[in-house]
Design a protein around this motif. Structure first.
Motif, PDB file in Angstrom:
ATOM      1  N   ASP A 111       0.817  -1.158   0.014  1.00  0.00           N
ATOM      2  CA  ASP A 111      -0.059  -0.062  -0.024  1.00  0.00           C
ATOM      3  C   ASP A 111       0.919   1.342  -0.003  1.00  0.00           C
ATOM      4  N   ILE A 169       1.102   5.984  -0.724  1.00  0.00           N
ATOM      5  CA  ILE A 169       0.609   7.147  -0.765  1.00  0.00           C
ATOM      6  C   ILE A 169       1.210   8.059  -1.838  1.00  0.00           C
ATOM      7  N   THR A 223       3.103  10.636  -3.989  1.00  0.00           N
ATOM      8  CA  THR A 223       4.187  11.510  -3.721  1.00  0.00           C
ATOM      9  C   THR A 223       4.576  12.446  -4.846  1.00  0.00           C
ATOM     10  N   VAL A 261       4.644   6.456  -5.762  1.00  0.00           N
ATOM     11  CA  VAL A 261       4.006   6.227  -4.711  1.00  0.00           C
ATOM     12  C   VAL A 261       4.943   5.901  -3.620  1.00  0.00           C
ATOM     13  N   LYS A 266      -1.246  14.207  -5.464  1.00  0.00           N
ATOM     14  CA  LYS A 266      -0.359  14.103  -4.451  1.00  0.00           C
ATOM     15  C   LYS A 266      -1.238  13.809  -3.250  1.00  0.00           C
ATOM     16  N   GLY A 267      -0.850  12.512  -2.378  1.00  0.00           N
ATOM     17  CA  GLY A 267      -1.534  12.593  -0.992  1.00  0.00           C
ATOM     18  C   GLY A 267      -2.599  11.437  -0.985  1.00  0.00           C
ATOM     19  N   ASP A 268      -2.954  11.116  -2.170  1.00  0.00           N
ATOM     20  CA  ASP A 268      -3.808  10.095  -2.221  1.00  0.00           C
ATOM     21  C   ASP A 268      -3.429   8.679  -1.909  1.00  0.00           C
ATOM     22  N   GLU A 269      -4.105   7.865  -1.217  1.00  0.00           N
ATOM     23  CA  GLU A 269      -3.877   6.663  -0.547  1.00  0.00           C
ATOM     24  C   GLU A 269      -4.153   5.481  -1.539  1.00  0.00           C
TER      25      GLU A 269
END
Length: 132
Positions: free
Chosen positions: A56, A58, A60, A69, A91-94
């Motif tokens: 998993d 995030i 970047t 990621v 940016k910042g999406d998981e």
């Protein structure tokens, strides 16, 4: 008329370049040093990553080269998705459920993919207004 040059006569006629000796020796090719084992604060070393491992992360960065990621390693992984799909990430999406596709220790690169990227895209479902 052109004035004759006072310099030495050249071989091969008028205006021919001078012949130079060719050397067969070439400088040694520069070799890139092998990347050192790097770990971030509590991160995973790139050498410990294996193809097929589920990770998993995030987002970047999202640029012309792809979606990158953070998967908890010293080096961000590149997410292999279509350009159209890449536009959906910010940016910042998981991102959950990625699979490591390749780990290149020489180039210090990691690539990941999503099994079914369609499941991870939220569709805008705005209520449609119809006139009767």
């Amino acid at each position: 008329k052109r004035a004759a040059s006072a310099g030495p006569a050249r071989a091969g006629g008028k205006g021919a370049p001078e012949k130079r000796e060719r050397t067969t020796e070439r400088p040694a090719a520069k070799q890139r040093p092998a990347p050192a084992t790097r770990e971030t604060n509590g991160g995973i070393a790139i050498e410990k990553l294996r193809v097929g491992l589920a990770v998993d992360g995030i987002v970047t960065n999202n640029n012309q080269y792809g979606v990158f990621v953070n998967i908890g390693c010293a080096k961000d992984a590149r997410l292999n998705v279509s350009r159209q799909m890449a536009k959906e990430f910010r940016k910042g999406d998981e991102i959950y459920g990625m699979t490591i596709e390749s780990v290149d220790l020489e180039k210090n690169q990691i690539s990941c993919s999503l099994e079914d990227p369609e499941l991870f895209v939220e569709e805008e479902t705005a209520p449609s207004r119809r006139r009767k």
